[in-house]
Design an enzyme around this catalytic site. Structure first.
Site, PDB file in Angstrom:
ATOM      1  N   LYS A 103      -4.799  14.270 -28.771  1.00 48.16           N
ATOM      2  CA  LYS A 103      -6.224  14.191 -28.434  1.00 48.16           C
ATOM      3  C   LYS A 103      -6.370  13.210 -27.278  1.00 48.16           C
ATOM      4  O   LYS A 103      -5.866  12.085 -27.347  1.00 48.16           O
ATOM      5  CB  LYS A 103      -7.045  13.751 -29.649  1.00 48.16           C
ATOM      6  CG  LYS A 103      -8.538  13.884 -29.417  1.00 48.16           C
ATOM      7  CD  LYS A 103      -9.344  13.705 -30.696  1.00 48.16           C
ATOM      8  CE  LYS A 103     -10.832  13.881 -30.392  1.00 48.16           C
ATOM      9  NZ  LYS A 103     -11.672  13.737 -31.593  1.00 48.16           N
TER      10      LYS A 103
ATOM     11  N   SER B  96     -10.658  14.769 -40.931  1.00 41.31           N
ATOM     12  CA  SER B  96      -9.207  14.609 -40.742  1.00 41.31           C
ATOM     13  C   SER B  96      -8.774  13.165 -40.515  1.00 41.31           C
ATOM     14  O   SER B  96      -7.582  12.869 -40.587  1.00 41.31           O
ATOM     15  CB  SER B  96      -8.692  15.516 -39.625  1.00 41.31           C
ATOM     16  OG  SER B  96      -8.907  14.966 -38.346  1.00 41.31           O
TER      17      SER B  96
ATOM     18  N   TYR C  44     -22.933  13.415 -37.723  1.00 42.56           N
ATOM     19  CA  TYR C  44     -22.818  14.542 -38.664  1.00 42.56           C
ATOM     20  C   TYR C  44     -21.758  14.224 -39.712  1.00 42.56           C
ATOM     21  O   TYR C  44     -21.048  13.225 -39.614  1.00 42.56           O
ATOM     22  CB  TYR C  44     -22.443  15.815 -37.894  1.00 42.56           C
ATOM     23  CG  TYR C  44     -21.119  15.693 -37.170  1.00 42.56           C
ATOM     24  CD1 TYR C  44     -19.922  16.002 -37.812  1.00 42.56           C
ATOM     25  CD2 TYR C  44     -21.057  15.226 -35.859  1.00 42.56           C
ATOM     26  CE1 TYR C  44     -18.711  15.856 -37.154  1.00 42.56           C
ATOM     27  CE2 TYR C  44     -19.847  15.078 -35.209  1.00 42.56           C
ATOM     28  CZ  TYR C  44     -18.684  15.398 -35.854  1.00 42.56           C
ATOM     29  OH  TYR C  44     -17.492  15.240 -35.221  1.00 42.56           O
TER      30      TYR C  44
ATOM     31  N   THR D 280     -10.337  17.404 -35.321  1.00 39.48           N
ATOM     32  CA  THR D 280      -9.597  17.094 -34.091  1.00 39.48           C
ATOM     33  C   THR D 280      -8.872  15.746 -34.173  1.00 39.48           C
ATOM     34  O   THR D 280      -7.921  15.514 -33.435  1.00 39.48           O
ATOM     35  CB  THR D 280     -10.544  17.042 -32.870  1.00 39.48           C
ATOM     36  OG1 THR D 280     -11.520  16.026 -33.081  1.00 39.48           O
ATOM     37  CG2 THR D 280     -11.202  18.372 -32.612  1.00 39.48           C
ATOM     38  N   ASP D 281      -9.354  14.842 -35.058  1.00 40.23           N
ATOM     39  CA  ASP D 281      -8.893  13.452 -34.964  1.00 40.23           C
ATOM     40  C   ASP D 281      -7.411  13.252 -35.292  1.00 40.23           C
ATOM     41  O   ASP D 281      -6.755  12.415 -34.673  1.00 40.23           O
ATOM     42  CB  ASP D 281      -9.767  12.551 -35.843  1.00 40.23           C
ATOM     43  CG  ASP D 281     -11.132  12.305 -35.201  1.00 40.23           C
ATOM     44  OD1 ASP D 281     -11.290  12.608 -33.998  1.00 40.23           O
ATOM     45  OD2 ASP D 281     -12.035  11.812 -35.892  1.00 40.23           O
TER      46      ASP D 281
ATOM     47  N   GLU E 139      16.141   6.309 -21.737  1.00 40.01           N
ATOM     48  CA  GLU E 139      17.075   5.422 -22.469  1.00 40.01           C
ATOM     49  C   GLU E 139      17.689   4.376 -21.540  1.00 40.01           C
ATOM     50  O   GLU E 139      18.055   4.689 -20.411  1.00 40.01           O
ATOM     51  CB  GLU E 139      18.206   6.253 -23.094  1.00 40.01           C
ATOM     52  CG  GLU E 139      17.747   7.207 -24.194  1.00 40.01           C
ATOM     53  CD  GLU E 139      17.606   6.528 -25.551  1.00 40.01           C
ATOM     54  OE1 GLU E 139      17.804   5.296 -25.626  1.00 40.01           O
ATOM     55  OE2 GLU E 139      17.282   7.233 -26.521  1.00 40.01           O
TER      56      GLU E 139
ATOM     57  N   THR F 242     -14.746  18.764 -38.024  1.00 40.18           N
ATOM     58  CA  THR F 242     -16.048  18.986 -37.392  1.00 40.18           C
ATOM     59  C   THR F 242     -16.375  20.464 -37.291  1.00 40.18           C
ATOM     60  O   THR F 242     -17.546  20.844 -37.337  1.00 40.18           O
ATOM     61  CB  THR F 242     -16.038  18.331 -35.987  1.00 40.18           C
ATOM     62  OG1 THR F 242     -15.947  16.931 -36.159  1.00 40.18           O
ATOM     63  CG2 THR F 242     -17.285  18.645 -35.188  1.00 40.18           C
TER      64      THR F 242
HETATM   65  C1  SIN Z   1     -12.274  15.279 -38.006  1.00 38.57           C
HETATM   66  O1  SIN Z   1     -11.257  15.023 -37.358  1.00 38.57           O
HETATM   67  O2  SIN Z   1     -12.232  15.823 -39.141  1.00 38.57           O
HETATM   68  C2  SIN Z   1     -13.614  14.911 -37.485  1.00 38.57           C
HETATM   69  C3  SIN Z   1     -13.685  14.930 -36.009  1.00 38.57           C
HETATM   70  C4  SIN Z   1     -13.449  16.277 -35.398  1.00 38.57           C
HETATM   71  O3  SIN Z   1     -13.066  17.254 -36.009  1.00 38.57           O
HETATM   72  O4  SIN Z   1     -13.691  16.355 -34.166  1.00 38.57           O
END
Ligand code: SIN
Length: 318
Positions: A169, A65, A33, A98-99, A290, A19
Site C-alpha cells: 500500500k 484488516s 465509516y 487495503t490496510d 548484500e 472497506t
Molecule cells: C481495512 O483495511 O479493512 C480498512 C481499510 C480499507 O480497506 O481500505
C-alpha cells in the site's frame, strides 16, 4: 463483453471484510465509516453485471484488516486450497481490506503459489460512498480470475494488478493506492480486457505440504517484530523484545539496509542468543544489496513482507 461462461468457469468469492464491505451513516463520509459490515453475497448482488455468472460466495471472516489475525490467514489459506482443487473452479477472488492486504497477499503467495488465479480485491471507499470503487473493482477481479492463463496470488485495485509477492500500500486515501516498488504493476484491466505487462507469478509445488505444516504448527505462531534504524536509535527496543521472548526480528535499515551502530550491536547479540534477524530497507523501493559480513538481507522485500517471510521460516514452511 465477456464471453459466455459455462458451469466449468466457476469463480468463488471469499469475503473477509474491509472497506469494500464497509458502511457509513453519510454517503459523503469516506473516512468515518466502519469496515467489514456487508456480507460478501451482498457485495456480489450490488454488481448487476455479475448476475447470472457462475459464482459462489463464502464468508470466511468479517473484519477491518488492521485487525487481521493468523487464525484468519490459516482459515483463508485452507478454504482457498479447497476451492482451488475443485476442477470446475477457474479462480478465486478474496475481498479484503487495503490496510494489510499486502501481508495477506505475500503470505498466500508464499504458502499456496497456485496454478490458478487468486485475486485479492479491495476498495478505498466504503460501499455506501457516493462514488464507491468496490463494485467496479469486484467486477474487474472476477474478469481477472477468469482470464485464461492467469495464475498466482494477485492484488487488484483501481484497474491495476500487482503480484501478491510484490504489492504494497503506497497511499493513504487515493483510489489507486497500491504499488509494487521497482517491479511495477503486473497488468491493467482496461474496460473488459486484461492487458498483462509481464508473466503471472509462477506456481510452486508443495502447497499441500506447506499448508499441512501450518495447520499442525504449535500455537501461537512465532513472535516476529519489526524495528527501525533511525537517527538516535539504540539497542533498548531489541533488548526488551529479546527479554520478552521474541523469536525473530526484522530490521528496517536506512538506505541499503545500513544500521545505526548501537542498534546493530544489539541485533548481533540477539542473533547470537538465537533470535533470527532479517535486514531490509525503510526506503520505499529498491533491493538491499548484500555486503560481506552484514546481517542477513531480505532483498527487495519490504519490512512487512520480510516479517511474513521470517514467520514462515520459523514455522518451517518456507
Ligand atoms: C481495512 O483495511 O479493512 C480498512 C481499510 C480499507 O480497506 O481500505
Amino acid at each position: 463483453m465477456q464471453n459466455a461462461q459455462t458451469a466449468l468457469d466457476k469463480v468463488v468469492i471469499l469475503g473477509t471484510g474491509g472497506t469494500i464491505a464497509g458502511t457509513a451513516a453519510d454517503a459523503g463520509d469516506t473516512v468515518g465509516y466502519t469496515a467489514g459490515q456487508l456480507g460478501v453475497a451482498q457485495l456480489v448482488t450490488a454488481v448487476p453485471a455479475l448476475a447470472g455468472q457462475p459464482l459462489e460466495a463464502e464468508q470466511v471472516a468479517q473484519l477491518d484488516s488492521k485487525d487481521m489475525r493468523f487464525d484468519v490467514w490459516l482459515q483463508l489459506a485452507t478454504r482457498l486450497a479447497h476451492h482451488l482443487a475443485r476442477p470446475e473452479v477457474v479462480g478465486v477472488v478474496v475481498t479484503h481490506g487495503t490496510d494489510t492486504l499486502e501481508e495477506t497477499a505475500f503470505f498466500l503467495q508464499q504458502v499456496l503459489a497456485p496454478a490458478k488465479p487468486v485475486v485479492l480485491v479491495a476498495a478505498m471507499r466504503p460501499a455506501t460512498a457516493l462514488l464507491a470503487d468496490g463494485p467496479q473493482n469486484l467486477l474487474d477481479a472476477v474478469l481477472l480470475a477468469r482470464t485464461p492463463g492467469c495464475q498466482g496470488v494477485l492484488a487488484l485495485l483501481g484497474g491495476t494488478v500487482h503480484a501478491g509477492g510484490e504489492v504494497r500500500k503506497t497511499h493513504t486515501y487515493r483510489l489507486d493506492a497500491f504499488g509494487s516498488g521497482d517491479a511495477g504493476p503486473l497488468a491493467y484491466v482496461e474496460a473488459d480486457r486484461v492487458r498483462a505487462l509481464r508473466p503471472w507469478p509462477a506456481p510452486r509445488a508443495g502447497a499441500v505440504e506447506r499448508l499441512a505444516g501450518l495447520q499442525s504448527a504449535p500455537q501461537p505462531w512465532p513472535w516476529v517484530e519489526i524495528v527501525t534504524s533511525a537517527a538516535g536509535a539504540d539497542g533498548r527496543a531489541v533488548q526488551a523484545l529479546q527479554a520478552a521472548g521474541v523469536a525473530g526480528l526484522v530490521v528496517a535499515g536506512t538506505g541499503n539496509g545500513t544500521l545505526h551502530e548501537a542498534l546493530e550491536a544489539a541485533l548481533r547479540s540477539a542473533e547470537v542468543a538465537g533470535v533470527q534477524v532479517l535486514r531490509c530497507s525503510r526506503c520505499l523501493a529498491g533491493s538491499v544489496i548484500e555486503v560481506p559480513g552484514a546481517l542477513p538481507a531480505a532483498g527487495a522485500l519490504t519490512p512487512q513482507q520480510a516479517r511474513v517471510a521470517l514467520l514462515l521460516r520459523l514455522l518451517h514452511v518456507d
